[in-house]
Design an enzyme around this catalytic site. Structure first.
Site, PDB file in Angstrom:
ATOM      1  N   ASN A  95      23.833  11.344   9.195  1.00 41.40           N
ATOM      2  CA  ASN A  95      24.693  12.427   9.681  1.00 41.40           C
ATOM      3  C   ASN A  95      23.853  13.473  10.397  1.00 41.40           C
ATOM      4  OD1 ASN A  95      27.476  13.459   9.560  1.00 41.40           O
ATOM      5  ND2 ASN A  95      26.578  15.170   8.417  1.00 41.40           N
ATOM      6  N   HIS A 155      30.545  20.888  14.641  1.00 43.73           N
ATOM      7  CA  HIS A 155      30.953  22.281  14.376  1.00 43.73           C
ATOM      8  C   HIS A 155      30.871  22.990  15.718  1.00 43.73           C
ATOM      9  CE1 HIS A 155      30.626  21.926   9.973  1.00 43.73           C
ATOM     10  NE2 HIS A 155      29.532  21.215  10.190  1.00 43.73           N
TER      11      HIS A 155
HETATM   12  C1  XIL Z   1      27.555  24.098   4.329  1.00 41.88           C
HETATM   13  C2  XIL Z   1      28.574  24.501   3.267  1.00 41.88           C
HETATM   14  O1  XIL Z   1      29.890  24.382   3.751  1.00 41.88           O
HETATM   15  C3  XIL Z   1      28.318  25.915   2.827  1.00 41.88           C
HETATM   16  O2  XIL Z   1      29.141  26.229   1.737  1.00 41.88           O
HETATM   17  C4  XIL Z   1      26.864  26.079   2.436  1.00 41.88           C
HETATM   18  O3  XIL Z   1      26.625  27.408   2.198  1.00 41.88           O
HETATM   19  C5  XIL Z   1      25.936  25.613   3.540  1.00 41.88           C
HETATM   20  O4  XIL Z   1      26.259  24.290   3.867  1.00 41.88           O
HETATM   21  N1  XIL Z   1      26.299  20.877   8.067  1.00 41.88           N
HETATM   22  C6  XIL Z   1      26.290  20.178   6.894  1.00 41.88           C
HETATM   23  C7  XIL Z   1      26.889  20.755   5.673  1.00 41.88           C
HETATM   24  O5  XIL Z   1      25.889  19.012   6.895  1.00 41.88           O
HETATM   25  O6  XIL Z   1      26.257  20.335   4.511  1.00 41.88           O
HETATM   26  C8  XIL Z   1      26.936  22.256   5.733  1.00 41.88           C
HETATM   27  O7  XIL Z   1      27.680  22.728   4.624  1.00 41.88           O
HETATM   28  C9  XIL Z   1      27.520  22.718   7.041  1.00 41.88           C
HETATM   29  C10 XIL Z   1      26.708  22.251   8.211  1.00 41.88           C
END
Ligand code: XIL
Length: 429
Positions: free
Chosen positions: A201, A237
Site C-alpha cells: 500500500n 487522499h
Molecule cells: C491515519 C489514521 O487515520 C489516524 O488516526 C492516525 O493518527 C494517523 O494515521 N495513510 C495510511 C493510514 O496508510 O494508516 C493513515 O491513518 C492515513 C494515511
C-alpha cells in the site's frame, strides 16, 4: 401496476427476511459490481468501541468490505495497543471488529502489518540485533495473520515503503533491516494464510510521478523474485485538485488510470485503498459539489479500468475522519456528514453506480427482447432497485450486487439469475 407492486412488496419482503436482516432502503452496496467497495472503521475513530452504534450498520448498507484501518496497527495512537510488549498481544478490539464484520456480511481488508509509524516505544527505543528484530517481525506477522486466517480476505502487508520523490522511505524497518524487509514480510504473511490476498500500500504514488515510477519498479522486482504479492493499494487522499499527500503527485482520473494500467499489466490487482477528498472549512455548497465530482470521477476511473478491483474510502462519516485533526483548516472529506446525512458526494457516487446498474438492465433488455418488454423507469423497494416491464408483466431487480428476475405469473418469488459483476463482464465482451 399498483397491485403488482404490492404483490412484489410482499414477495420481496419475504425474500429479504431470508437473505439478511434488512436495512430499509437502497445503499451503495445494492450496486456493487466488479469493483469491491469498502469503508474504514472509521477514519479517526480509533476509540471506536462500543460508542457509535450507527457506524457498522451504515457501512454494511454501503459496502461489501469493512476496512480495519487502525486497530491492527502495532500501536495506533489513541487505540488499544495491539502488541503491548514483545511477548504479548491484545486482540480485544480487533476481535470485536472482525466479529461484527462477519455478523454484518462484510468481508475484511486489514491494515497494516509493517509500517514506519504507529510502532510501540518498547520496539523503537531499544537496540536489537538483526536476528532479534527479524524474529520480532516474523512473530508479529505469523501471530496476527495466523489468528485471522480464513477471516481476513485482504492484508496491507507493507505500508508506505516509498517516498514520493522516488527513494525508499527512511523508516525504522529500512534503517534496521534494509529494503529486504518488504519481501520477507510478504513471504511470512503468505505462510501464515496462503489464501489471503497480500497488498503493498502506498501514498504519493497514485498519479504519474517519480514516486510512482519507483513504486512500479519495486513491484516489478518483487514479482520477478516470486514474492507473493497479489495487489497494490493507491491511497488517494486528495484535495479538490486531486493533489495527493506526496509532493508533486496528482491523482487526476487520467493519471490514475494510466498508473493503474501499468501496475495492473505487471499482474497485480489495484485498489484505490484509502480515498478521502479534503476541502477547506467551512465547506460551501460549491466545494461540496466539486467534491462530489471528484468522488464520482475517481470511482469511474476505477470502474472503467479492469485492473482496478477495489474502491476503499478512509471512513464513511465526517464524524470520524482524521483529516481535520491532521490538516488544520481542512476536513469534511467523506461521503456522509457528521449526522450520517448524505452529502452531494454520496448522492453522486450512488448515481454513478446506479448508471452502471441501468446499463446492465439495458443490456438484459437488448439480449432478451422477447422476455423484457416495455421497461418502466427504475424504482426502489426493500433494498431492491428494479425495473418493471409493463407489457411482459415481469421484473428485473438488483440487490447486494446480485441480479434477480421475477415473473409473478410463473414463480412466487424473484429468482437470482446473475450478478452485476458478471453482467459487466458480459457487456465488456
Ligand atoms: C491515519 C489514521 O487515520 C489516524 O488516526 C492516525 O493518527 C494517523 O494515521 N495513510 C495510511 C493510514 O496508510 O494508516 C493513515 O491513518 C492515513 C494515511
Amino acid at each position: 401496476m399498483k397491485h403488482i407492486s404490492t404483490f412484489l412488496l410482499i414477495a420481496l419482503m419475504t425474500l429479504s427476511a431470508q437473505v439478511r436482516a434488512s436495512t430499509n432502503d437502497e445503499g451503495l452496496r445494492t450496486h456493487v459490481g466488479r469493483v469491491d467497495i469498502g469503508m474504514q472503521v472509521g477514519g479517526d475513530e480509533i476509540f471506536w468501541i462500543p460508542g457509535d452504534k450507527q457506524l457498522i450498520p451504515s457501512i454494511a448498507k454501503n459496502a461489501n468490505y469493512m476496512l480495519i484501518g487502525n486497530n491492527l496497527k502495532w500501536a495506533a495512537p489513541g487505540a488499544r495497543t495491539l502488541r503491548p510488549t514483545k511477548d504479548t498481544f491484545d486482540f480485544a478490539d480487533a476481535d470485536v471488529l472482525v466479529e461484527s464484520a462477519q455478523a454484518n456480511g462484510l468481508k475484511i481488508r486489514a491494515h497494516t502489518l509493517v509500517w514506519g509509524q504507529a510502532l510501540p516505544s518498547w520496539l523503537t527505543d531499544q537496540e536489537w540485533s538483526r536476528e532479534e528484530l527479524l524474529k520480532i517481525l516474523r512473530d508479529h506477522i505469523k501471530t496476527v495473520v495466523g489468528r485471522y486466517r480464513g477471516k481476513i480476505a485482504i492484508w496491507d502487508v507493507v505500508n508506505e515503503a516509498v517516498e514520493w520523490n522516488g527513494v525508499y522511505q527512511e523508516n525504522f524497518w529500512l534503517r534496521k533491516l534494509g529494503p529486504d524487509y518488504i519481501e520477507m514480510a510478504f513471504r511470512w504473511a503468505h505462510e501464515a494464510d496462503p489464501d489471503a490476498l497480500l497488498f503493498l500500500n502506498e501514498d504519493g504514488t497514485e498519479g504519474l510521478s517519480q514516486g510512482s515510477d519507483k513504486f512500479l519498479e519495486i513491484v516489478r522486482t518483487l514479482l520477478s523474485k516470486g514474492v507473493p504479492i497479489h495487489g497494490v493499494g493507491l491511497e488517494t487522499h486528495v484535495d479538490l485538485s486531486y493533489q495527493t499527500l506526496g509532493g508533486n503527485d496528482v491523482a487526476s482520473p487520467q493519471a490514475l488510470n494510466a498508473n493503474i494500467t501499468r501496475l495492473g499489466k505487471l499482474g497485480v490487482r489495484v485498489h484505490i485503498s484509502e480515498i478521502d477528498v479534503r476541502i477547506p472549512l467551512p465547506a460551501t455548497s460549491e466545494s461540496l459539489q466539486r467534491q462530489a465530482h471528484v468522488y464520482a470521477d475517481l470511482y469511474k476511473a476505477c470502474e472503467d479500468n479492469s485492473y482496478c478491483t477495489g474502491f476503499f474510502v478512509w471512513g464513511l462519516t465526517d464524524k470520524w475522519s482524521w483529516i481535520s485533526r491532521t490538516f488544520p483548516g481542512q476536513g469534511a472529506a467523506l461521503l456522509l456528514d457528521e449526522n450520517y446525512g448524505a452529502k452531494p458526494a454520496y448522492v453522486a457516487l450512488l448515481q454513478t453506480m446506479r448508471n452502471s446498474t441501468d446499463k446492465c438492465f439495458s443490456w438484459l433488455e437488448n439480449t432478451y427482447p422477447a422476455v423484457l418488454r416495455k421497461p418502466q423507469p427504475p424504482e426502489i423497494l426493500q433494498d431492491y432497485y428494479y425495473r418493471y416491464y409493463s407489457e411482459s408483466n415481469n421484473f428485473v431487480a438488483v440487490r447486494d450486487g446480485k441480479v434477480f428476475y421475477w415473473d409473478p405469473a410463473a414463480f412466487p418469488l424473484p429468482v437470482e439469475i446473475s450478478s452485476l459483476s458478471r453482467c459487466m463482464d458480459l457487456m465488456a465482451r
